[in-house]
Enzyme design. Sequence first.
Site, mmCIF file in Angstrom:
data_model
loop_
_atom_site.group_PDB
_atom_site.id
_atom_site.type_symbol
_atom_site.label_atom_id
_atom_site.label_comp_id
_atom_site.label_asym_id
_atom_site.label_seq_id
_atom_site.Cartn_x
_atom_site.Cartn_y
_atom_site.Cartn_z
ATOM 1 N N CYS A 1 -29.485 12.856 -30.658
ATOM 2 C CA CYS A 1 -29.003 12.964 -31.899
ATOM 3 C C CYS A 1 -27.363 13.229 -32.498
ATOM 4 O O CYS A 1 -26.998 12.584 -32.258
ATOM 5 C CB CYS A 1 -30.340 14.545 -32.887
ATOM 6 S SG CYS A 1 -29.803 14.290 -34.052
ATOM 7 N N HIS B 1 -36.551 14.976 -30.553
ATOM 8 C CA HIS B 1 -36.244 15.522 -30.378
ATOM 9 C C HIS B 1 -37.025 16.534 -29.653
ATOM 10 O O HIS B 1 -38.266 15.560 -29.904
ATOM 11 C CB HIS B 1 -35.619 17.009 -31.250
ATOM 12 C CG HIS B 1 -34.035 17.082 -31.438
ATOM 13 N ND1 HIS B 1 -32.632 17.559 -30.702
ATOM 14 C CD2 HIS B 1 -33.474 16.567 -32.577
ATOM 15 C CE1 HIS B 1 -32.671 18.045 -32.062
ATOM 16 N NE2 HIS B 1 -32.514 16.657 -32.382
HETATM 17 N N1 GLN Z 1 -25.803 17.141 -37.532
HETATM 18 C C1 GLN Z 1 -26.171 15.950 -37.080
HETATM 19 C C2 GLN Z 1 -26.753 15.587 -38.406
HETATM 20 O O1 GLN Z 1 -27.658 16.028 -38.794
HETATM 21 C C3 GLN Z 1 -27.204 15.796 -35.633
HETATM 22 C C4 GLN Z 1 -28.074 17.274 -36.275
HETATM 23 C C5 GLN Z 1 -28.719 16.991 -34.433
HETATM 24 O O2 GLN Z 1 -28.698 17.212 -33.502
HETATM 25 N N2 GLN Z 1 -30.182 17.070 -34.745
HETATM 26 O O3 GLN Z 1 -27.306 13.885 -38.422
#
Ligand code: GLN
Length: 246
Positions: free
Chosen positions: A98, A197
């Site tokens: 992510c 995740h």
């Molecule tokens: N800040 C980034 C987004 O919202 C990554 C979020 C995350 O790592 N879950 O896309």
Amino acid sequence: MNGRNFKINIAHLYPKLLNIYGDWGNVLTIKKRCEWRNIEVTIDSIDINDTIDIKKYDFYFLGGGQDQQQIAVAKELQKHKSSLQDARDEKAVFLAICGGYQLLGHYYQPHNGEKLQGISLLDAYTIAGDKRFIGNVTAKCDYMIPNTLVGFENHSGLTYLQGETEPMATVKIGNGNNGKDKTEGARYENVFGTYLHGSFLPKNPHFADYLISLALKKRYKEEIKLITIDSELENLAHQSLVNKKY
Ligand code: GLN
């Protein structure tokens, strides 16, 4: 395995900043699935202002993080851009989740604030979208047996792949990279990024073993067959999500 002693060295990049939704569980999975095969594992946490000795590491991990933490990591990664590109070219394995994934592309443009420069390990870019994608993802990965990957996404970033950077998988349920082109994640050489995740690897043991094989091949310059280990619980968890009715 066959009487030889193997090891892999892991660099966990910026775990104090990029480690949301238990993404550390991916490093733990690689560690345990190696140790259960008597493969030695070292794990170094690389923090802000630390050096990175790319001659040492076979596997690099970056977890997810909110925009704020990404700003600090993006700035730090720029110091290592050239050496990490060399590591990629020497077939080191990268797994980025992510927020960490977004920083391996050319840039991440958050909703507010300046564009964050990435280190271009992947030919990809990310622009924050107007809504968050939150939910379970099931994706099809043709080079895996089983050919499914499962996880949980929570991002507003929309990632687009270019050039020779391929999707890691094809979305069956969920949104993936951008909710439009049915791609999930990215791969170039042995660099893998994903929005999954969960953490990702505990419920995808076949993919964890694939990454271990790639890291061993990078270190020993030969294919090393992994012995089969009991993965019944992991496979049950995987299949329960593949079979889940939404
Ligand atoms: N800040 C980034 C987004 O919202 C990554 C979020 C995350 O790592 N879950 O896309």
